[in-house]
Scaffold this active site. Structure first.
Site, PDB file in Angstrom:
ATOM      1  N   GLY A   1     -30.529  72.270  -1.043  1.00 47.91           N
ATOM      2  CA  GLY A   1     -30.887  71.322  -1.454  1.00 47.91           C
ATOM      3  C   GLY A   1     -29.919  70.122  -1.259  1.00 47.91           C
ATOM      4  O   GLY A   1     -28.845  70.484  -1.027  1.00 47.91           O
TER       5      GLY A   1
ATOM      6  N   GLY B   1     -32.035  76.319  -1.731  1.00 44.63           N
ATOM      7  CA  GLY B   1     -33.569  75.888  -1.333  1.00 44.63           C
ATOM      8  C   GLY B   1     -34.074  76.211  -0.080  1.00 44.63           C
ATOM      9  O   GLY B   1     -35.339  76.310  -0.266  1.00 44.63           O
TER      10      GLY B   1
ATOM     11  N   GLU C   1     -25.219  79.775  -5.627  1.00 41.52           N
ATOM     12  CA  GLU C   1     -25.105  78.867  -6.810  1.00 41.52           C
ATOM     13  C   GLU C   1     -23.801  79.073  -7.489  1.00 41.52           C
ATOM     14  O   GLU C   1     -23.328  77.840  -8.017  1.00 41.52           O
ATOM     15  CB  GLU C   1     -26.336  78.880  -7.514  1.00 41.52           C
TER      16      GLU C   1
ATOM     17  N   ASP D   1     -31.880  79.497  -8.357  1.00 39.58           N
ATOM     18  CA  ASP D   1     -33.043  78.817  -8.804  1.00 39.58           C
ATOM     19  C   ASP D   1     -34.254  79.092  -7.546  1.00 39.58           C
ATOM     20  O   ASP D   1     -34.125  80.094  -6.925  1.00 39.58           O
ATOM     21  CB  ASP D   1     -32.899  77.393  -9.165  1.00 39.58           C
TER      22      ASP D   1
END
Length: 355
Positions: free
Chosen positions: A64, A113, A136, A144
């Protein structure tokens, strides 16, 4: 030019992530555009297959747009990031349940992402260039986009190692961990994608799929499973330090450089994901955790150190594992009330893709 290129050729519809200067990192607008295209193609009888690729030579997608998340968490109220994740996680769930073959070409770098828009697909292709990671914890965040769901399903404790260390893996380990399905040389990709215009997916795969290189993690499986099965991050580190293999001790050092809070929350999230069941329930949990990260100091600090200032010297708060208590970890799993994602409540988790 658009950050997402859409086209159809034969009975294949193509999504190309088109931010090569940013390694195709995802923005909110890109997520919405992909979702809109999938809605259109789902009901188009002329489209039999969806194909995801990335522009440029470096990879599919680096994740992301974390610069935007940094600025929102530091200067805003977090609403923009929460809105991005809400739509991104819905897209991840949609990809996992998409009724037509969704072919993800996971060539080059695929992180964060990028894993979310590829590894939930029904056909996932890796090459000798593939480098896949959920990094992350190094920016004070937690895996995530369904990452804790996918890694919880990996054999033994391989997924726990990847979630905590953020270590990148190649094609063979991606296949072993269930993050990919097929291997082919990168110089076959263009012909493979061309074949999808006219051939059923299984026939196109049959023309190009090869046996992957030898397994990369086989020699380390014993200590990976033994060490990462511990109940706490502290115990994992101690077990790693007690191993004779220098790679285990190096892994302990890697962990000690990550956000202590992110490590403990990630371990809790991963272990809980094993019991939650369908992807949608895990995404609901990840949304709680992600929103909680916006309210803590480590996400802003981690992105600052790794991406903004690039000094690679984050100052975590708290600074040590011992200072992160159970109550602090509990905070990340607190229900959000009216702001819950609620994917599980509105999903049909029984449908499977057949092709």
């Amino acid at each position: 030019m658009s950050d997402v290129l859409l086209r159809t050729r034969g009975h294949a519809a193509h999504i190309t992530l088109n931010r090569p200067e940013a390694l195709n990192s995802l923005t909110h607008e890109m997520v919405l555009r992909i979702d809109e295209a999938l809605s259109e193609w789902e009901h188009d009888p002329a489209v039999g297959t969806v194909v995801l690729t990335g522009a440029g030579e470096r990879g599919l997608c680096a994740g992301g747009d974390i610069r935007a998340i940094h600025d929102d968490a530091r200067d805003g109220d977090g609403a923009a990031s929460a809105g991005f994740w809400r739509d991104e996680y819905r897209l991840n769930a949609r990809i996992a349940r998409y009724p037509k073959p969704y072919v993800a070409v996971m060539d080059g770098i695929v992180m964060g992402g990028g894993v979310g828009v590829s590894a939930h697909g029904s056909v996932r292709v890796v090459t000798e260039r593939s480098r896949i990671a959920m990094p992350e914890t190094g920016i004070g965040f937690v895996p995530d986009v369904g990452g804790t769901y996918l890694l919880a399903l990996a054999p033994g404790e391989l997924g726990t190692r990847l979630a905590l260390t953020g270590a990148p893996i190649g094609a063979t380990d991606a296949l072993l961990c269930g993050l990919a399905d097929h291997y082919m040389p990168s110089d076959s990709l263009r012909s493979f994608v061309d074949d999808l215009a006219e051939l059923p997916v299984h026939e196109a795969l049959g023309r190009h799929v090869q046996d992957p290189p030898p397994e990369e993690s086989a020699a380390r499986r014993d200590w990976i499973d033994r060490c990462f099965s511990a109940d706490t991050v502290e115990d994992i580190v101690q077990r790693l330090l007690a191993q004779e293999d220098p790679a285990a001790k190096e892994t302990a050092g890697t962990l000690l450089g990550k956000s202590p809070t992110a490590l403990k929350v990630t371990l809790r999230a991963l272990r809980r994901a094993r019991r939650l069941g369908p992807l949608e329930r895990v995404l609901d949990q990840e949304y709680r955790v992600s929103c909680a990260c916006l309210r803590g100091p480590d996400l802003v600090e981690g992105i600052r150190a790794q991406v903004i200032d690039k000094d690679r010297n984050p100052r975590w708060t708290p600074a040590t594992l011992a200072e992160v208590g159970d109550a602090e970890v509990d905070r990340f799993f607190t229900p959000l009330g009216e702001s819950e994602l609620r994917l599980a409540a509105g999903s049909d988790t029984t449908e499977e893709v057949v092709w």
